[in-house]
Design a protein around this motif. Structure first.
Motif, PDB file in Angstrom:
ATOM      1  N   GLY A 122      75.544  -6.456  61.401  1.00 45.74           N
ATOM      2  CA  GLY A 122      76.018  -7.128  62.604  1.00 45.74           C
ATOM      3  C   GLY A 122      77.374  -6.642  63.052  1.00 45.74           C
ATOM      4  N   GLU A 123      78.250  -6.321  62.087  1.00 44.62           N
ATOM      5  CA  GLU A 123      79.589  -5.875  62.437  1.00 44.62           C
ATOM      6  C   GLU A 123      79.601  -4.447  62.961  1.00 44.62           C
ATOM      7  OE1 GLU A 123      81.743  -6.523  58.855  1.00 44.62           O
ATOM      8  OE2 GLU A 123      82.347  -8.547  59.423  1.00 44.62           O
ATOM      9  N   ASN A 124      78.801  -3.588  62.340  1.00 42.77           N
ATOM     10  CA  ASN A 124      78.809  -2.185  62.735  1.00 42.77           C
ATOM     11  C   ASN A 124      77.886  -1.896  63.909  1.00 42.77           C
ATOM     12  OD1 ASN A 124      80.502  -0.618  60.626  1.00 42.77           O
ATOM     13  ND2 ASN A 124      79.253  -1.987  59.385  1.00 42.77           N
ATOM     14  N   GLY A 125      76.874  -2.765  64.085  1.00 45.80           N
ATOM     15  CA  GLY A 125      75.956  -2.584  65.199  1.00 45.80           C
ATOM     16  C   GLY A 125      75.224  -1.267  65.150  1.00 45.80           C
ATOM     17  N   ALA A 126      75.001  -0.755  63.956  1.00 41.21           N
ATOM     18  CA  ALA A 126      74.354   0.545  63.832  1.00 41.21           C
ATOM     19  C   ALA A 126      73.433   0.537  62.628  1.00 41.21           C
ATOM     20  CB  ALA A 126      75.396   1.651  63.676  1.00 41.21           C
ATOM     21  N   ASN A 127      72.336   1.245  62.768  1.00 45.40           N
ATOM     22  CA  ASN A 127      71.396   1.352  61.672  1.00 45.40           C
ATOM     23  C   ASN A 127      71.706   2.512  60.744  1.00 45.40           C
ATOM     24  OD1 ASN A 127      69.744  -0.808  62.368  1.00 45.40           O
ATOM     25  ND2 ASN A 127      68.692   0.405  63.913  1.00 45.40           N
ATOM     26  N   GLY A 128      72.620   3.395  61.156  1.00 45.58           N
ATOM     27  CA  GLY A 128      72.879   4.566  60.347  1.00 45.58           C
ATOM     28  C   GLY A 128      71.736   5.542  60.432  1.00 45.58           C
ATOM     29  N   GLU A 129      71.646   6.400  59.462  1.00 43.17           N
ATOM     30  CA  GLU A 129      70.603   7.400  59.431  1.00 43.17           C
ATOM     31  C   GLU A 129      69.596   7.063  58.342  1.00 43.17           C
ATOM     32  OE1 GLU A 129      72.605  11.068  58.799  1.00 43.17           O
ATOM     33  OE2 GLU A 129      74.145  10.665  60.302  1.00 43.17           O
ATOM     34  N   ASN A 130      68.522   7.822  58.329  1.00 40.43           N
ATOM     35  CA  ASN A 130      67.520   7.718  57.269  1.00 40.43           C
ATOM     36  C   ASN A 130      67.010   6.292  57.071  1.00 40.43           C
ATOM     37  OD1 ASN A 130      68.006  10.415  56.934  1.00 40.43           O
ATOM     38  ND2 ASN A 130      69.159  10.195  55.018  1.00 40.43           N
ATOM     39  N   GLY A 131      66.687   5.611  58.157  1.00 42.68           N
ATOM     40  CA  GLY A 131      66.016   4.320  58.019  1.00 42.68           C
ATOM     41  C   GLY A 131      66.930   3.130  57.927  1.00 42.68           C
ATOM     42  N   GLY A 132      68.213   3.284  58.238  1.00 42.83           N
ATOM     43  CA  GLY A 132      69.090   2.125  58.271  1.00 42.83           C
ATOM     44  C   GLY A 132      69.830   1.905  56.974  1.00 42.83           C
ATOM     45  N   ILE A 133      70.566   0.786  56.941  1.00 41.15           N
ATOM     46  CA  ILE A 133      71.416   0.505  55.786  1.00 41.15           C
ATOM     47  C   ILE A 133      70.671  -0.207  54.664  1.00 41.15           C
ATOM     48  CG2 ILE A 133      73.428   0.329  57.291  1.00 41.15           C
ATOM     49  CD1 ILE A 133      73.343  -2.698  56.843  1.00 41.15           C
ATOM     50  N   TRP A 134      69.479  -0.735  54.947  1.00 46.51           N
ATOM     51  CA  TRP A 134      68.823  -1.600  53.962  1.00 46.51           C
ATOM     52  C   TRP A 134      68.451  -0.909  52.662  1.00 46.51           C
ATOM     53  CZ3 TRP A 134      69.815  -6.358  54.359  1.00 46.51           C
ATOM     54  CH2 TRP A 134      70.055  -6.923  55.616  1.00 46.51           C
ATOM     55  N   PRO A 135      67.936   0.320  52.676  1.00 45.11           N
ATOM     56  CA  PRO A 135      67.668   0.972  51.385  1.00 45.11           C
ATOM     57  C   PRO A 135      68.918   1.082  50.518  1.00 45.11           C
ATOM     58  CG  PRO A 135      66.552   2.151  53.149  1.00 45.11           C
ATOM     59  CD  PRO A 135      67.448   1.142  53.811  1.00 45.11           C
ATOM     60  N   LYS A 136      70.043   1.384  51.169  1.00 44.96           N
ATOM     61  CA  LYS A 136      71.284   1.511  50.402  1.00 44.96           C
ATOM     62  C   LYS A 136      71.779   0.148  49.930  1.00 44.96           C
ATOM     63  CE  LYS A 136      75.953   3.346  50.499  1.00 44.96           C
ATOM     64  NZ  LYS A 136      76.952   4.129  51.234  1.00 44.96           N
ATOM     65  N   VAL A 137      71.702  -0.870  50.778  1.00 44.55           N
ATOM     66  CA  VAL A 137      72.119  -2.221  50.373  1.00 44.55           C
ATOM     67  C   VAL A 137      71.343  -2.665  49.142  1.00 44.55           C
ATOM     68  CG1 VAL A 137      72.054  -4.659  51.021  1.00 44.55           C
ATOM     69  CG2 VAL A 137      72.923  -2.969  52.646  1.00 44.55           C
ATOM     70  N   LEU A 138      70.028  -2.464  49.164  1.00 44.17           N
ATOM     71  CA  LEU A 138      69.196  -2.914  48.052  1.00 44.17           C
ATOM     72  C   LEU A 138      69.437  -2.095  46.792  1.00 44.17           C
ATOM     73  CD1 LEU A 138      65.867  -3.608  49.966  1.00 44.17           C
ATOM     74  CD2 LEU A 138      67.612  -5.244  49.253  1.00 44.17           C
ATOM     75  N   SER A 139      69.598  -0.770  46.943  1.00 46.99           N
ATOM     76  CA  SER A 139      69.822   0.059  45.755  1.00 46.99           C
ATOM     77  C   SER A 139      71.200  -0.201  45.149  1.00 46.99           C
ATOM     78  CB  SER A 139      69.671   1.545  46.096  1.00 46.99           C
ATOM     79  OG  SER A 139      70.641   1.957  47.038  1.00 46.99           O
ATOM     80  N   MET A 140      72.232  -0.296  45.991  1.00 42.46           N
ATOM     81  CA  MET A 140      73.563  -0.591  45.470  1.00 42.46           C
ATOM     82  C   MET A 140      73.640  -2.020  44.926  1.00 42.46           C
ATOM     83  SD  MET A 140      75.307   2.180  45.661  1.00 42.46           S
ATOM     84  CE  MET A 140      73.740   3.000  45.317  1.00 42.46           C
ATOM     85  N   GLY A 141      72.895  -2.948  45.562  1.00 45.19           N
ATOM     86  CA  GLY A 141      72.823  -4.303  45.036  1.00 45.19           C
ATOM     87  C   GLY A 141      72.187  -4.334  43.661  1.00 45.19           C
TER      88      GLY A 141
END
Length: 304
Positions: A122-141
């Motif tokens: 919500g703060e960045n308003g961007a999905n980033g690359e390679n499918g968004g931030i969610w894969p990274k959020v879950l893996s780093m989590g």
């Protein structure tokens, strides 16, 4: 519906659900009389211990923000393109405080890391690359949760091996602790390999995160010792250190949901430290490290 509006609604649903649960928990707590008796009998040194414990709460949260920032800004994961913009320590702290709200209404606090992703998106308003931030959020989590667990398990097992001969347990607790030891030995052997393979992170990052987790665990133990001393459950001495680590080990490996967490902490405190006041100490520390950060998280979310 606009994506930002949806995220905003999700944030407030989490906040209201968490606050509603807290109100219910405080309204149905049955040991206020015993807690009041302990408070009335406390001396000035014991009150100082409570004040110091409360003052350590933001330190505790800052240590978690430090861990989260280190995980998110890891060079290997950033090269994968989930979100190349580095996370600042201030942003990490805001996400950590807010995620406490989500942790209250999910089993084993599994909602904490996804909540950080919601806030970040919500703060960045961007999905980033390679499918968004969610894969990274879950893996780093997953890495953050696993390394914290490894730190608790490793120190708890060492403490348990040192104290098990002097620890008077009933039969059902002996069986439970034995089963826990077997499972934890397997977990310690397999955890680094699983993280390396499925979270796709460097071994160096895992080691760093475990070290940071040990620092945060030390902060928890200092807070617990202060509250136990303040409520007359222990006297501060070196022999208590092992039991602090054993307590966190047993709390961590006991399956529970947030609705029952205060009860689980209180029950294990009685088993480990042997007094009813220890149960009150477990509940008080849960309030300091969970209730207070949730209030701050709600304030920060509303202000933002």
């Amino acid at each position: 519906m606009d994506k930002r509006r949806l995220i905003y609604i999700i944030e407030w649903v989490i906040a209201l659900a968490a606050c509603g649960w807290l109100v219910w928990k405080l309204a149905t707590y049955e040991d206020y009389a015993a807690l009041g008796e302990c408070l009335r009998s406390m001396g000035w040194t014991q009150w100082i211990a409570i004040v110091v414990c409360i003052a350590l709460m933001p330190v505790n949260m800052a240590l978690e923000a430090w861990r989260w920032r280190t995980l998110w800004n890891d060079e290997m994961s950033r090269e994968q393109g989930s979100l190349n913009e580095p996370l600042t320590l201030n942003d990490a702290q805001r996400q950590v405080y807010y995620s406490k709200l989500a942790g209250l209404i999910t089993p084993w606090r599994l909602g904490e890391y996804p909540a950080r992703g919601v806030l970040m998106n919500g703060e960045n308003g961007a999905n980033g690359e390679n499918g968004g931030i969610w894969p990274k959020v879950l893996s780093m989590g997953a890495v953050g949760s696993a390394t914290m667990t490894v730190a608790i398990v490793a120190t708890g097992m060492i403490a348990l091996s040192l104290e098990i001969g002097n620890w008077q347990l009933e039969n059902e607790y002996i069986y439970f602790v034995g089963a826990v030891l077997v499972l934890l030995i397997l977990a310690l052997v397999l955890a680094p390999r699983v993280l390396k393979r499925y979270a796709d992170v460097s071994r160096k990052l895992i080691v760093i995160s475990i070290g940071q987790s040990l620092v945060r665990l030390a902060c928890w133990c200092v807070q617990l010792a202060l509250v136990l001393y303040a409520l007359g459950a222990i006297s501060i001495q070196p022999s208590v250190i092992s039991f602090l680590f054993i307590y966190y080990l047993l709390v961590t490996v006991t399956p529970n949901v947030p609705v029952a967490e205060a009860g689980v902490r209180g029950a294990w405190a009685i088993v480990v430290f042997g007094t009813v006041n220890a149960a009150l100490a477990g509940v008080v520390l849960w309030g300091i490290n969970t209730l207070l950060p949730c209030v701050v998280g709600l304030f920060l979310s509303k202000k933002r």
